[in-house]
Motif scaffolding. Sequence first.
Motif, PDB file in Angstrom:
ATOM      1  N   THR A  45       0.803  -1.204   0.091  1.00 31.09           N
ATOM      2  CA  THR A  45       0.002   0.050   0.042  1.00 31.09           C
ATOM      3  C   THR A  45       0.943   1.305   0.040  1.00 31.09           C
ATOM      4  OG1 THR A  45      -1.670  -1.219   1.133  1.00 31.09           O
ATOM      5  CG2 THR A  45      -2.033   1.275   0.963  1.00 31.09           C
ATOM      6  N   ASP A  46       0.854   1.953  -1.003  1.00 30.45           N
ATOM      7  CA  ASP A  46       1.569   3.159  -1.062  1.00 30.45           C
ATOM      8  C   ASP A  46       1.283   4.167  -0.050  1.00 30.45           C
ATOM      9  OD1 ASP A  46       3.427   4.858  -2.262  1.00 30.45           O
ATOM     10  OD2 ASP A  46       2.242   5.854  -3.753  1.00 30.45           O
ATOM     11  N   GLY A  47       2.344   4.726   0.779  1.00 33.05           N
ATOM     12  CA  GLY A  47       2.023   5.487   1.711  1.00 33.05           C
ATOM     13  C   GLY A  47       2.109   5.029   3.177  1.00 33.05           C
ATOM     14  N   LEU A  48       1.827   3.796   3.202  1.00 34.23           N
ATOM     15  CA  LEU A  48       1.932   3.101   4.585  1.00 34.23           C
ATOM     16  C   LEU A  48       3.028   2.223   4.694  1.00 34.23           C
ATOM     17  CD1 LEU A  48      -1.584   1.663   4.796  1.00 34.23           C
ATOM     18  CD2 LEU A  48      -0.764   3.822   5.631  1.00 34.23           C
ATOM     19  N   ILE A  49       4.092   2.381   3.735  1.00 37.00           N
ATOM     20  CA  ILE A  49       5.552   1.309   4.089  1.00 37.00           C
ATOM     21  C   ILE A  49       6.498   2.392   4.070  1.00 37.00           C
ATOM     22  CG2 ILE A  49       4.337  -0.597   3.236  1.00 37.00           C
ATOM     23  CD1 ILE A  49       6.050  -0.260   0.956  1.00 37.00           C
ATOM     24  N   ASP A  50       7.747   1.907   4.552  1.00 38.56           N
ATOM     25  CA  ASP A  50       9.147   2.641   4.557  1.00 38.56           C
ATOM     26  C   ASP A  50       9.399   2.329   3.167  1.00 38.56           C
ATOM     27  OD1 ASP A  50      11.336   3.846   4.856  1.00 38.56           O
ATOM     28  OD2 ASP A  50      11.794   2.969   6.737  1.00 38.56           O
ATOM     29  N   THR A  51       9.532   3.108   2.150  1.00 39.03           N
ATOM     30  CA  THR A  51      10.187   3.033   0.612  1.00 39.03           C
ATOM     31  C   THR A  51      11.738   2.856   0.814  1.00 39.03           C
ATOM     32  OG1 THR A  51       9.968   5.216   0.532  1.00 39.03           O
ATOM     33  CG2 THR A  51       8.223   4.032  -0.322  1.00 39.03           C
ATOM     34  N   LYS A  52      12.242   3.642   1.460  1.00 41.59           N
ATOM     35  CA  LYS A  52      13.879   3.423   1.831  1.00 41.59           C
ATOM     36  C   LYS A  52      14.218   1.973   2.207  1.00 41.59           C
ATOM     37  CE  LYS A  52      17.547   5.672   3.509  1.00 41.59           C
ATOM     38  NZ  LYS A  52      18.494   6.828   4.568  1.00 41.59           N
ATOM     39  N   THR A  53      13.473   1.547   3.272  1.00 36.29           N
ATOM     40  CA  THR A  53      13.924   0.152   3.790  1.00 36.29           C
ATOM     41  C   THR A  53      13.470  -0.919   2.655  1.00 36.29           C
ATOM     42  OG1 THR A  53      13.520   0.967   5.929  1.00 36.29           O
ATOM     43  CG2 THR A  53      13.668  -1.404   5.563  1.00 36.29           C
ATOM     44  N   LEU A  54      12.241  -0.491   2.055  1.00 34.61           N
ATOM     45  CA  LEU A  54      12.009  -1.285   0.758  1.00 34.61           C
ATOM     46  C   LEU A  54      13.062  -1.713  -0.091  1.00 34.61           C
ATOM     47  CD1 LEU A  54       9.594  -3.245  -0.411  1.00 34.61           C
ATOM     48  CD2 LEU A  54       8.856  -0.901  -1.467  1.00 34.61           C
ATOM     49  N   ASP A  55      13.636  -0.558  -0.566  1.00 35.84           N
ATOM     50  CA  ASP A  55      14.682  -0.535  -1.500  1.00 35.84           C
ATOM     51  C   ASP A  55      15.872  -1.138  -1.172  1.00 35.84           C
ATOM     52  OD1 ASP A  55      12.923   0.785  -3.164  1.00 35.84           O
ATOM     53  OD2 ASP A  55      13.711   2.645  -2.734  1.00 35.84           O
ATOM     54  N   GLU A  56      16.184  -0.847   0.371  1.00 33.09           N
ATOM     55  CA  GLU A  56      17.566  -1.438   0.461  1.00 33.09           C
ATOM     56  C   GLU A  56      17.649  -2.951   1.114  1.00 33.09           C
ATOM     57  OE1 GLU A  56      18.941   1.371   3.454  1.00 33.09           O
ATOM     58  OE2 GLU A  56      19.349   3.022   2.387  1.00 33.09           O
ATOM     59  N   VAL A  57      16.368  -3.338   1.727  1.00 39.39           N
ATOM     60  CA  VAL A  57      16.179  -4.629   2.379  1.00 39.39           C
ATOM     61  C   VAL A  57      15.623  -5.581   1.706  1.00 39.39           C
ATOM     62  CG1 VAL A  57      15.481  -5.914   4.379  1.00 39.39           C
ATOM     63  CG2 VAL A  57      16.387  -3.484   4.576  1.00 39.39           C
ATOM     64  N   VAL A  58      14.725  -4.969   0.556  1.00 43.42           N
ATOM     65  CA  VAL A  58      13.992  -6.019  -0.050  1.00 43.42           C
ATOM     66  C   VAL A  58      14.719  -5.987  -1.373  1.00 43.42           C
ATOM     67  CG1 VAL A  58      11.606  -6.869  -0.697  1.00 43.42           C
ATOM     68  CG2 VAL A  58      12.032  -5.883   1.402  1.00 43.42           C
ATOM     69  N   LEU A  59      14.476  -4.942  -2.180  1.00 40.60           N
ATOM     70  CA  LEU A  59      14.613  -5.045  -3.655  1.00 40.60           C
ATOM     71  C   LEU A  59      15.973  -5.270  -3.922  1.00 40.60           C
ATOM     72  CD1 LEU A  59      12.427  -1.938  -4.780  1.00 40.60           C
ATOM     73  CD2 LEU A  59      11.646  -4.552  -4.708  1.00 40.60           C
ATOM     74  N   GLN A  60      17.069  -4.644  -3.187  1.00 36.01           N
ATOM     75  CA  GLN A  60      18.513  -4.631  -3.748  1.00 36.01           C
ATOM     76  C   GLN A  60      18.905  -6.044  -3.546  1.00 36.01           C
ATOM     77  OE1 GLN A  60      20.658  -1.788  -1.802  1.00 36.01           O
ATOM     78  NE2 GLN A  60      22.696  -2.666  -2.404  1.00 36.01           N
ATOM     79  N   PRO A  61      18.628  -7.018  -2.541  1.00 37.89           N
ATOM     80  CA  PRO A  61      19.276  -8.295  -2.467  1.00 37.89           C
ATOM     81  C   PRO A  61      18.659  -9.248  -3.510  1.00 37.89           C
ATOM     82  CG  PRO A  61      18.401  -7.571  -0.143  1.00 37.89           C
ATOM     83  CD  PRO A  61      18.081  -6.411  -1.200  1.00 37.89           C
ATOM     84  N   ILE A  62      17.267  -8.988  -3.725  1.00 46.70           N
ATOM     85  CA  ILE A  62      16.832  -9.681  -4.698  1.00 46.70           C
ATOM     86  C   ILE A  62      17.132  -9.535  -6.228  1.00 46.70           C
ATOM     87  CG2 ILE A  62      14.434 -10.455  -5.860  1.00 46.70           C
ATOM     88  CD1 ILE A  62      13.061 -10.280  -3.258  1.00 46.70           C
ATOM     89  N   LEU A  63      17.177  -8.100  -6.390  1.00 47.56           N
ATOM     90  CA  LEU A  63      17.702  -7.961  -7.822  1.00 47.56           C
ATOM     91  C   LEU A  63      19.059  -7.802  -8.053  1.00 47.56           C
ATOM     92  CD1 LEU A  63      14.826  -5.159  -8.480  1.00 47.56           C
ATOM     93  CD2 LEU A  63      14.927  -7.380  -9.170  1.00 47.56           C
ATOM     94  N   PHE A  64      20.079  -7.983  -6.845  1.00 42.00           N
ATOM     95  CA  PHE A  64      21.551  -7.935  -6.960  1.00 42.00           C
ATOM     96  C   PHE A  64      21.924  -8.769  -7.958  1.00 42.00           C
ATOM     97  CE2 PHE A  64      25.340  -6.725  -5.517  1.00 42.00           C
ATOM     98  CZ  PHE A  64      26.216  -7.635  -5.670  1.00 42.00           C
TER      99      PHE A  64
END
Length: 504
Positions: A45-64
């Motif tokens: 849900t846009d606006g309810l999550i921490d997007t910075k943590t999403l990028d660093e902790v979720v997206l970066q490890p998976i897309l590395f």
Amino acid sequence: MRLHKPDLSTELVMNEKMLRETFQGCSDIVFRPICSNPKVLLIYTDGLIDTKTLDEVVLQPILFDETSSGLNRVPISGQIIQEQLIAISQIQTVSTLKEVTDGILKANIALLVDGENKTIIADLKGFEKRAVEEPAAEVSVRGPRDGFTETLRINTSLIRRRIRSPKLKMESVTVGQVSQTDLAIVYMDGIVSNTILAEVRKRIERIQIDGVLESGFIEEFIEDATWSPFPQIQNTERPDVVCASLLEGKIAIIVDNTPFALVLPMTFWTGLQAVEDYYERSIYTTFVRFVRYSLLNIALLLPSFYVALSTFHQQLIPTNLLISIANSREGVPFPTFVETLLMEFMFEGLREAGIRMPKAVGSAVSIVGALVIGQAAVQAGIVSAPVVIIVATTGIASFAIPRYNFGNAYRLLRFPMLLLAGMLGLYGIISGVFLLIIHLLNLRSFGVPYMSPVVSQMPRNMKDVLIRAPRWSMIWRPSNLTGVNKKRIPEGQQPSPKRGREGK
């Protein structure tokens, strides 16, 4: 909507289709494919999550994709994502569509992997929240300055900071079919009465409502007497008040999205106890309590006594004072009852207007408005000066009541008492007081008598009612609230100058 479908499919396309149908028209729900081997779908849900943590902790490890093989070319599974790629402490796997949608709407992210019928739900809450500040409605001269906020977990952490015991229990409950509001039932195991706790659970489970936006929604569903002017559940913004109540055997209900916690059961005397009563020395607190009780009676009965004496019982007024009142009433077109009722109504209107106005001008409007209207009314001969004095004194006395909702009861009762005085004089006031006492004696809060511990006639529970005894002497918890653990402190801790010389 297809929330009735119980289980997820192993096909990502099918799961995505069901979720898109569920969230159709919800523009704030984001569907983002983030991997192709296998396909991984991220939903949040846009606006309810921490997007910075999403990028660093979720997206970066998976897309590395800087290693020789690259994760995008190595098959990964939901278990690998959960255990090796995402560094988030609060992760769970769910297997039904309802659990996925509930998780997304509660500010979590959902990761769906093709070929698996389970979804990863990770806590990444990052919505805007208010900082911990001093409560505006419960200001104290001495004591902690922190107050509850609109976030449930911040509020529970403020309680846990003060009571660092595994006996502090917090049960999570969700109320509201549409709002899905989280609340916590907080109590001290061993100190709380199991009978009262079971009753609280039962009343909360019975609530059927579409949405809960504030703790007042819960209060109206679980209170004993809806039509009583007296509140049977205490509300507070202060964590220290909640903790002190828990240690007495009471139960707190913390509701998400509101800074006001509910404390129950509530007694009559709780409504007259201020926050700093327990931070100042007992001798000063006892004196202030007697002043407060006197002002309480003035707030309820002073206008009624004036109307009764000046209308029906003039022989009870000293001659000089009676002549002064008669001179001031010369030319006033209304009876004493009417002008008193009119001024009381205007005073309540000014107080309500001052509350609703912006803070910068609210107090000025109420004070200046009262002065201007009162002076103009006296000069115009609409009301007499004694009535203005009586109404102003009554208003000041009502401000001495610590609890706002408890003070509202006396604001409301003042008008029926005034009506009885205008019709029957002192006999009407006496009748009204008797009816009020009968009502209070019959009132209950979750089975606890509202006038306890006075009605229980137990001397050891009377040390925090009319007086506030020294803390070392309040050995026992309130017996009608507690379970097994009824003793608060050991005996024999009374301070004495001799104790300082015992070791010499």
